[in-house]
Design an enzyme around this catalytic site. Structure first.
Site, mmCIF file in Angstrom:
data_model
loop_
_atom_site.group_PDB
_atom_site.id
_atom_site.type_symbol
_atom_site.label_atom_id
_atom_site.label_comp_id
_atom_site.label_asym_id
_atom_site.label_seq_id
_atom_site.Cartn_x
_atom_site.Cartn_y
_atom_site.Cartn_z
ATOM 1 N N CYS A 94 0.666 29.262 -29.365
ATOM 2 C CA CYS A 94 1.524 28.908 -28.225
ATOM 3 C C CYS A 94 1.663 30.131 -27.342
ATOM 4 O O CYS A 94 1.878 31.244 -27.833
ATOM 5 C CB CYS A 94 2.898 28.463 -28.728
ATOM 6 S SG CYS A 94 4.035 27.987 -27.405
ATOM 7 N N GLU A 137 2.671 19.983 -26.211
ATOM 8 C CA GLU A 137 3.328 20.125 -24.893
ATOM 9 C C GLU A 137 4.547 19.226 -24.794
ATOM 10 O O GLU A 137 5.580 19.612 -24.238
ATOM 11 C CB GLU A 137 2.361 19.807 -23.752
ATOM 12 C CG GLU A 137 1.088 20.630 -23.705
ATOM 13 C CD GLU A 137 1.295 22.109 -23.883
ATOM 14 O OE1 GLU A 137 2.381 22.621 -23.575
ATOM 15 O OE2 GLU A 137 0.370 22.770 -24.378
HETATM 16 O O1 GNR Z 1 -3.225 27.564 -25.335
HETATM 17 C C1 GNR Z 1 -2.784 26.910 -26.280
HETATM 18 N N1 GNR Z 1 -3.574 26.653 -27.337
HETATM 19 C C2 GNR Z 1 -3.245 25.764 -28.347
HETATM 20 C C3 GNR Z 1 -4.001 25.786 -29.509
HETATM 21 C C4 GNR Z 1 -3.724 24.920 -30.542
HETATM 22 C C5 GNR Z 1 -2.696 24.020 -30.412
HETATM 23 C C6 GNR Z 1 -1.921 23.996 -29.268
HETATM 24 C C7 GNR Z 1 -2.192 24.862 -28.239
HETATM 25 S S1 GNR Z 1 -1.226 24.810 -26.798
HETATM 26 C C8 GNR Z 1 -1.375 26.469 -26.284
HETATM 27 C C9 GNR Z 1 -0.713 26.669 -24.924
HETATM 28 C C10 GNR Z 1 0.771 26.413 -25.053
HETATM 29 O O2 GNR Z 1 1.532 27.155 -25.588
HETATM 30 N N2 GNR Z 1 1.208 25.286 -24.582
HETATM 31 O O3 GNR Z 1 2.497 24.969 -24.684
HETATM 32 NI NI NI Z 2 3.227 26.023 -26.442
#
Ligand code: GNR
Ligand code: NI
Length: 172
Positions: A94, A137
């Site tokens: 994240c 998300e």
């Molecule tokens: O960029 C992101 N990669 C990701 C990898 C595995 C599972 C979820 C994500 S979402 C994350 C971007 C993010 O924090 N979205 O809220």
């Molecule tokens: Ni995230």
């Protein structure tokens, strides 16, 4: 277009429940475009508005790979209308928990209804990485982080590490 600063945990703003977007205005489209630019620059595959301090139920996703054609999704007021019985495990990260990763179990497939960037109603059936990213998300819109799906032991290890990094960054 502008890049926006991404909020890093621990931060109470990341725990807020975002409110529905009332109308898809030019201002909303501008915010979505800025979110997309911020996400690409990070780089990341998804970004919820609350991660840049906007407590509105909207998010951007692009799971296309480097060298592939970009495929941005603009998702407003999403609702999960169906989830599969079978789950999948995926190692999540994240942008608000930099350099922290953990395996999270979620439904393998979901159907999501939402408004697109033009305010039109859409429905999407997602599986694989797109299903993971959508659920990750949408959790942000309810103030939930991926660490809320893992053991308290692992969660506290990650959150303590991030708190320590914040203390170091602001020390002086
Ligand atoms: O960029 C992101 N990669 C990701 C990898 C595995 C599972 C979820 C994500 S979402 C994350 C971007 C993010 O924090 N979205 O809220
Ligand atoms: Ni995230």
């Amino acid at each position: 277009m502008a890049q926006l600063p991404i909020i890093v945990a621990p931060d109470p703003r990341l725990e807020a429940v975002s409110t529905p977007v009332e109308q898809v205005t030019d201002e909303v489209r501008q915010q979505l475009d800025d979110m997309l630019e911020t996400m690409y620059a990070a780089p990341g595959i998804g970004l919820a508005a609350i991660q840049v301090g906007i407590a509105q139920r909207m998010l951007v996703i692009d799971i296309s790979r480097e060298g592939e054609e970009k495929n941005p999704l603009f998702i407003i007021n999403p609702e999960i209308t169906w989830v599969s019985d079978d789950d999948q495990l995926y190692e999540e990260g994240c942008l608000s928990l930099p350099e922290q990763y953990a395996e999270v179990e979620r439904p393998a497939e979901v159907k999501v209804s939402y408004l697109d960037r033009d305010g039109r109603q859409q429905e999407l059936h997602a599986e694989g990485l797109l299903a993971v990213c959508l659920q990750h998300e949408m959790d942000h819109l309810d103030g939930i982080l991926f660490v809320d799906h893992i053991s308290a032991l692992k969660r506290n290890m990650i959150l303590r590490k991030l708190l320590k990094q914040k203390r170091l960054a602001t020390a002086g």
